[in-house]
Design a protein around this motif. Structure first.
Motif, mmCIF file in Angstrom:
data_model
loop_
_atom_site.group_PDB
_atom_site.id
_atom_site.type_symbol
_atom_site.label_atom_id
_atom_site.label_comp_id
_atom_site.label_asym_id
_atom_site.label_seq_id
_atom_site.Cartn_x
_atom_site.Cartn_y
_atom_site.Cartn_z
ATOM 1 N N TYR A 389 0.851 -1.198 0.000
ATOM 2 C CA TYR A 389 0.000 0.000 0.000
ATOM 3 C C TYR A 389 0.885 1.246 0.000
ATOM 4 C CZ TYR A 389 -3.140 3.656 1.400
ATOM 5 O OH TYR A 389 -3.824 4.845 1.423
ATOM 6 N N ILE A 390 1.920 1.245 0.838
ATOM 7 C CA ILE A 390 2.812 2.411 0.910
ATOM 8 C C ILE A 390 3.485 2.636 -0.454
ATOM 9 C CG2 ILE A 390 4.904 3.340 1.970
ATOM 10 C CD1 ILE A 390 4.157 1.483 4.416
ATOM 11 N N ALA A 391 3.965 1.542 -1.045
ATOM 12 C CA ALA A 391 4.674 1.682 -2.324
ATOM 13 C C ALA A 391 3.768 2.232 -3.417
ATOM 14 C CB ALA A 391 5.242 0.324 -2.741
ATOM 15 N N GLU A 392 2.537 1.742 -3.491
ATOM 16 C CA GLU A 392 1.679 2.090 -4.631
ATOM 17 C C GLU A 392 0.834 3.335 -4.370
ATOM 18 O OE1 GLU A 392 2.231 0.191 -7.574
ATOM 19 O OE2 GLU A 392 3.808 -0.299 -6.148
ATOM 20 N N ALA A 393 0.298 3.470 -3.150
ATOM 21 C CA ALA A 393 -0.447 4.698 -2.837
ATOM 22 C C ALA A 393 0.515 5.870 -2.787
ATOM 23 C CB ALA A 393 -1.181 4.545 -1.511
ATOM 24 N N GLY A 394 1.777 5.586 -2.448
ATOM 25 C CA GLY A 394 2.768 6.648 -2.307
ATOM 26 C C GLY A 394 3.155 7.302 -3.621
ATOM 27 N N ARG A 395 2.814 6.687 -4.766
ATOM 28 C CA ARG A 395 3.129 7.347 -6.034
ATOM 29 C C ARG A 395 1.917 8.081 -6.613
ATOM 30 N NH1 ARG A 395 0.575 3.933 -9.314
ATOM 31 N NH2 ARG A 395 0.762 1.739 -8.806
ATOM 32 N N GLN A 396 0.757 7.969 -5.961
ATOM 33 C CA GLN A 396 -0.419 8.686 -6.463
ATOM 34 C C GLN A 396 -0.173 10.182 -6.377
ATOM 35 O OE1 GLN A 396 -2.632 7.042 -7.993
ATOM 36 N NE2 GLN A 396 -1.997 5.006 -7.300
ATOM 37 N N PRO A 397 -0.725 11.002 -7.233
ATOM 38 C CA PRO A 397 -1.712 10.699 -8.274
ATOM 39 C C PRO A 397 -1.111 10.091 -9.538
ATOM 40 C CG PRO A 397 -1.104 12.995 -8.415
ATOM 41 C CD PRO A 397 -0.317 12.416 -7.279
ATOM 42 N N TRP A 398 0.162 9.769 -9.513
ATOM 43 C CA TRP A 398 0.817 9.246 -10.711
ATOM 44 C C TRP A 398 0.647 7.739 -10.823
ATOM 45 C CZ3 TRP A 398 2.368 13.019 -13.762
ATOM 46 C CH2 TRP A 398 2.800 14.232 -13.208
ATOM 47 N N ILE A 399 0.527 7.254 -12.048
ATOM 48 C CA ILE A 399 0.687 5.819 -12.260
ATOM 49 C C ILE A 399 2.157 5.547 -12.591
ATOM 50 C CG2 ILE A 399 0.046 5.782 -14.739
ATOM 51 C CD1 ILE A 399 -1.511 3.156 -14.046
ATOM 52 N N VAL A 400 2.742 6.470 -13.355
ATOM 53 C CA VAL A 400 4.186 6.458 -13.584
ATOM 54 C C VAL A 400 4.685 7.828 -13.117
ATOM 55 C CG1 VAL A 400 6.045 6.144 -15.236
ATOM 56 C CG2 VAL A 400 3.816 5.097 -15.668
ATOM 57 N N VAL A 401 5.477 7.843 -12.074
ATOM 58 C CA VAL A 401 5.796 9.101 -11.414
ATOM 59 C C VAL A 401 6.354 10.125 -12.406
ATOM 60 C CG1 VAL A 401 7.262 10.218 -9.676
ATOM 61 C CG2 VAL A 401 6.127 8.048 -9.156
ATOM 62 N N GLY A 402 5.688 11.265 -12.485
ATOM 63 C CA GLY A 402 6.135 12.361 -13.328
ATOM 64 C C GLY A 402 5.754 12.231 -14.791
ATOM 65 N N LEU A 403 5.273 11.065 -15.216
ATOM 66 C CA LEU A 403 5.027 10.865 -16.647
ATOM 67 C C LEU A 403 3.541 10.668 -16.992
ATOM 68 C CD1 LEU A 403 7.940 8.420 -17.595
ATOM 69 C CD2 LEU A 403 7.929 10.900 -17.600
ATOM 70 N N GLN A 404 2.846 9.892 -16.223
ATOM 71 C CA GLN A 404 1.440 9.651 -16.526
ATOM 72 C C GLN A 404 0.639 9.556 -15.244
ATOM 73 O OE1 GLN A 404 0.240 5.820 -18.240
ATOM 74 N NE2 GLN A 404 -1.209 6.840 -19.615
ATOM 75 N N LYS A 405 -0.527 10.221 -15.256
ATOM 76 C CA LYS A 405 -1.382 10.164 -14.069
ATOM 77 C C LYS A 405 -2.300 8.951 -14.151
ATOM 78 C CE LYS A 405 -1.298 14.909 -12.582
ATOM 79 N NZ LYS A 405 -1.914 16.223 -12.737
ATOM 80 N N THR A 406 -2.647 8.435 -12.985
ATOM 81 C CA THR A 406 -3.519 7.270 -12.921
ATOM 82 C C THR A 406 -4.825 7.530 -13.671
ATOM 83 O OG1 THR A 406 -2.571 6.873 -10.752
ATOM 84 C CG2 THR A 406 -4.518 5.601 -11.316
ATOM 85 N N SER A 407 -5.330 8.761 -13.548
ATOM 86 C CA SER A 407 -6.616 9.075 -14.180
ATOM 87 C C SER A 407 -6.537 9.054 -15.701
ATOM 88 C CB SER A 407 -7.098 10.446 -13.703
ATOM 89 O OG SER A 407 -6.096 11.404 -13.988
ATOM 90 N N GLN A 408 -5.311 9.174 -16.256
ATOM 91 C CA GLN A 408 -5.173 9.151 -17.731
ATOM 92 C C GLN A 408 -4.977 7.731 -18.255
ATOM 93 O OE1 GLN A 408 -1.598 11.408 -17.626
ATOM 94 N NE2 GLN A 408 -2.601 13.370 -18.018
ATOM 95 N N ALA A 409 -4.885 6.766 -17.339
ATOM 96 C CA ALA A 409 -4.416 5.448 -17.753
ATOM 97 C C ALA A 409 -5.528 4.443 -17.994
ATOM 98 C CB ALA A 409 -3.459 4.886 -16.692
ATOM 99 N N VAL A 410 -6.732 4.778 -17.543
ATOM 100 C CA VAL A 410 -7.812 3.794 -17.559
ATOM 101 C C VAL A 410 -8.349 3.589 -18.985
ATOM 102 C CG1 VAL A 410 -9.703 5.414 -17.140
ATOM 103 C CG2 VAL A 410 -9.845 3.080 -16.217
#
Lengths: 458, 330
Positions: A389-410
């Motif tokens: 949870y720490i590893a994955e929630a910790g990169r939000q709002p990014w899915i790929v840190v600095g490159l793509q947001k989770t909201s753009q990935a669906v």
């Protein structure tokens, strides 16, 4: 709820569920391989019969767990395309390579040699058979390596450039030697040793307490598992500590979030507990140890650590306006649960070590404690889950840190109704199978005796 | 030859391997239907050591599609969302069933898990047939490579026919495999009778499928594809003849060749496309607009060229280790 949030929920449920089984596979495969090596090098006839049964005993537990890991792993692989098609498009050039390499180098050897191991007892020489389980253990751990190479890129992208709106790999070597991989892999590997070893401790203790005829052999596995788990816990703590230090440069937002450090400070204090107010961007109250956070990160009582609010400002300058702070409350408490459970595990392993090595003669006296040991079994699983949870929630709002947001990935073509359906379906089958698998394993453990009677048992 | 074509061939190879290998174990799974418990146990033993590694061919095909043609992977998997959900449920149940069925000596327990194996073998066989027919027939894919239809667009008489064809072909293939793997004479006799029926039924459905493909897709624009299908039809017929004549090895080799030729034929008909758009031909996904960069393709080519032969080597070694027939269980 829309397809995005439902897809996130579905992925989270699948990953957490999958990762209940993965660490057991990583750790128990090596333990079973060690057991079998012990067996093929053992002396007397009676001893050999008992050791072989022991190998099959823990092998069977391993196999039930392995099957659960495999079937949920397939769901993982499909999810990237099913729910996260825009992620797959953006990242395919990079993410697909380690995934395909995982299949080609790891999945094939795991699945082939597990078949040889299960069905090959009478068809292969002893050494060859033992080699099979070592290959399975190697394959499982190699598979973890590849998927963590892929995951590390999402946390800390290296060896890439952006071309025509998608990430493109410039160097596979950079991807593999990403320092982030070192932290994630070592931490996961030792967590696997810990989880697998702890499972053996619990099962052995329970058998010692409740199965008179098998007691002697399980005392021996208990001793070995204590040493094995001890190495695992120390490794997990050491690698975790180094990785947290590294986060200060690789992903300071994650580090500041799980310590709930809102303002940049030098020296920074360590918060033991805090009443976090995410909206206001501060802790309403907190209990801290001065200097401690700086000491943990910099190995000295001074040294600046950036706070969440300053990192948010930096992110706005870099990426434009937006909210770049993860769920601090969840991160903060997850981290404390993880570390707390780690400490507790070390203590339990220590106590079990003292009992099994110094009170082995009178081990019966501990029966009533040992019978209750299974209630402790969830501990490493809790630590593994909150760790991710720490590893994955910790990169939000990014899915790929600095490159793509989770909201753009669906995937844009999914309706919330469709995702609701699959979310309920997957969750339902996971729950059902968890009950069935645990029931099967418990019944198996209960009825199986490790004695020198050749016919009896497995 | 550019790397995109190399990867198109490699994806074809992986799908061919997948359909040949999982084909017979899906088939064996389906053939559990209606059998007694001791017979089902023999069937499961016949594929016990190999089914897991066979399934990895599918996972590798998926992973390779992701690496080489990310847009293909993204569009295909999101398009077939609910179909893949069903397939995953089936595969989850199937995988767990193989592991758990033998853990209790209880008739109901085994019956339930064998039911899961039957379901878990039938559903993926059917859905893969439906899926590949949809790739060829074309789907409403828009200019952004996004699917603009729903689950029911995937089902048409043509695609369901392809699904039935896959089910029958795999069942026939599985029967041929079992006849070679079992020692129980009575079972072999029964399977031979089944194979004789399945063989001719598969052949008839295949013929129908090819005719339907001529009307429903553009296979006719590439005669070589049609020729491959037609030859596969011939090989399938000889497989049926061999099965009836009791020449079991030849029958199994022929279903293997039929599956290989059918898969190759499908990809040849698709080439250079990966998914056909029914809205506009130029919106189709091709090996160029769906591909990764040359750099990634090159790395993956090197990896695949080294690793796939090694995989084939140790997998065929496994088949050699387990070449003995499965003993009869009463």
């Amino acid at each position: 709820m829309d397809a995005l949030i439902l897809s996130r929920l579905q992925f989270a449920i699948t990953t957490v569920y999958h990762f209940l089984f993965v660490p057991v596979t990583l750790g128990l495969s090596i333990f079973v391989a060690l057991l079998e090596t012990w067996y093929i090098n053992s002396g007397s006839y009676e001893e050999r019969i008992k050791l072989k049964k022991l190998v099959k005993f823990f092998g069977t537990i391993f196999l039930i767990n392995f099957a659960m890991g495999v079937v949920t792993g397939i769901v993982q692989e499909f999810h990237f395309g099913m729910n996260w098609s825009e992620y797959a498009r953006f990242m395919g050039d990079i993410f697909g390579a380690p995934l395909a390499l995982e299949a080609l180098t790891a999945f094939f050897i795991e699945s082939t040699f597990i078949g040889l191991w299960v069905f090959g007892w009478d068809k292969l020489s002893e050494k060859m058979h033992c080699l099979c389980i070592w290959i399975v253990a190697f394959g499982s751990n190699l598979s973890a390596f590849w998927i963590l190479v892929a995951n590390s890129f999402m946390q800390h992208p290296v060896g890439y450039e952006i071309q025509d709106g998608r990430a493109v790999m410039t160097s596979l070597l950079d991807l593999v030697t990403n320092h982030y991989v070192f932290g994630e892999y070592s931490h996961t590997f030792f967590a696997g040793i810990t989880t697998g070893g702890f499972l053996v401790i619990i099962v052995s203790a329970w058998k010692i307490a409740s199965d008179e005829v098998s007691r002697e052999m399980f005392l021996r596995t208990l001793r070995r598992a204590v040493l094995y788990t001890f190495v695992g816990v120390l490794g997990v703590m050491g690698s975790g500590h180094l990785h947290a230090q590294y986060l200060n440069e690789a992903n300071p937002m994650k580090l500041a979030s799980f310590e709930a450090l809102w303002e940049t400070e030098d020296p920074a204090p360590f918060a033991i507990c805090a009443d976090i107010n995410q909206e206001a961007g501060r802790n309403d109250s907190e209990i801290t140890i001065p200097y401690m956070f700086s000491f943990m990160v910099h190995n000295s009582f001074s040294g600046e650590i950036k706070g969440i609010n300053d990192l948010q400002k930096e992110a706005m300058e870099k990426y434009g306006s937006g909210y770049y702070i993860p769920d601090v409350r969840g991160m903060f408490w997850s981290f404390r649960i993880m570390v707390g459970v780690g400490g507790l595990l070390l203590f339990i392993v220590f106590v079990m070590g003292v009992i099994s090595f110094f009170f082995g003669e009178n081990i019966k006296k501990f029966s009533c404690c040992f019978k209750c040991m299974p209630v402790l079994l969830p501990l490493p699983f809790i630590a593994n889950s909150v760790g991710w949870y720490i590893a994955e929630a910790g990169r939000q709002p990014w899915i790929v840190v600095g490159l793509q947001k989770t909201s753009q990935a669906v995937s844009p073509n999914l309706s919330s109704g469709e995702v609701w359906l699959t979310l309920i379906g997957f969750t339902g089958i996971y729950l059902l199978l968890a009950v069935v698998a645990v029931f099967t394993a418990v019944m198996f453990i209960r009825r199986t005796k490790i004695t020198e009677e050749e016919k009896e048992g497995i | 030859m550019d790397l995109n074509i190399v990867w198109f061939i490699l994806i074809t190879v992986l799908f061919t391997g997948f359909f040949i290998l999982e084909g017979f174990d899906y088939g064996v799974g389906m053939l559990l239907l209606g059998r007694k418990e001791n017979e089902r146990t023999q069937f499961v033993r016949a594929i016990g050591p190999v089914w897991d590694a066979n399934e990895v061919w599918m996972i590798t095909a998926g992973g390779a599609a992701f690496a080489a043609f990310p847009h293909f992977y993204a569009t295909m998997f999101s398009t077939f969302y609910l179909a893949l959900f069903l397939m995953l449920l089936a595969l989850i149940l199937r995988g767990i069933a193989f592991e758990l069925r033998g853990k209790f000596q209880n008739h109901d327990w085994k019956l339930i898990w064998d039911g899961a194996i039957i379901f878990g073998s039938f559903v993926p066989a059917l859905l893969w047939g439906v899926a590949v027919a949809n790739l060829l027939k074309g789907l409403p894919i828009d200019s952004e490579m996004h699917y603009a239809g729903n689950f029911f667009n995937l089902l048409s008489p043509y695609t369901v026919l392809a699904g039935i064809f896959f089910v029958l072909l795999f069942a026939f293939h599985g029967a041929n495999f079992l006849i070679l793997k079992l020692a129980d004479e009575r079972m072999i006799l029964l399977l031979k009778r089944k194979a004789a029926v399945l063989g001719i039924a598969t052949w008839a459905v295949y013929l129908l499928f090819i005719v339907a493909s001529i009307f429903e897709t553009d296979v006719m624009s590439k005669m070589v594809g049609v020729l491959i299908f037609a030859s596969a039809l011939g090989v399938l017929l000889s497989s049926w003849q061999f099965a009836r004549a009791g020449r079991q090895k030849s029958a199994f080799v022929c279903t293997t060749v039929t599956i290989a030729m059918t898969t190759v034929g499908l990809f040849v008909a698709l080439f250079p496309r990966l998914m056909v758009s029914s809205l506009m031909p130029e919106w189709s996904l091709t090996i160029y607009n769906a591909a990764s960069t040359p750099g990634t393709l090159l790395i993956m080519t090197i990896a695949a060229v080294i690793l796939v032969p090694i995989v084939l080597l140790y997998q065929s070694w496994t088949y050699k280790i387990f070449k003995e027939r499965v003993a009869r269980i009463d």
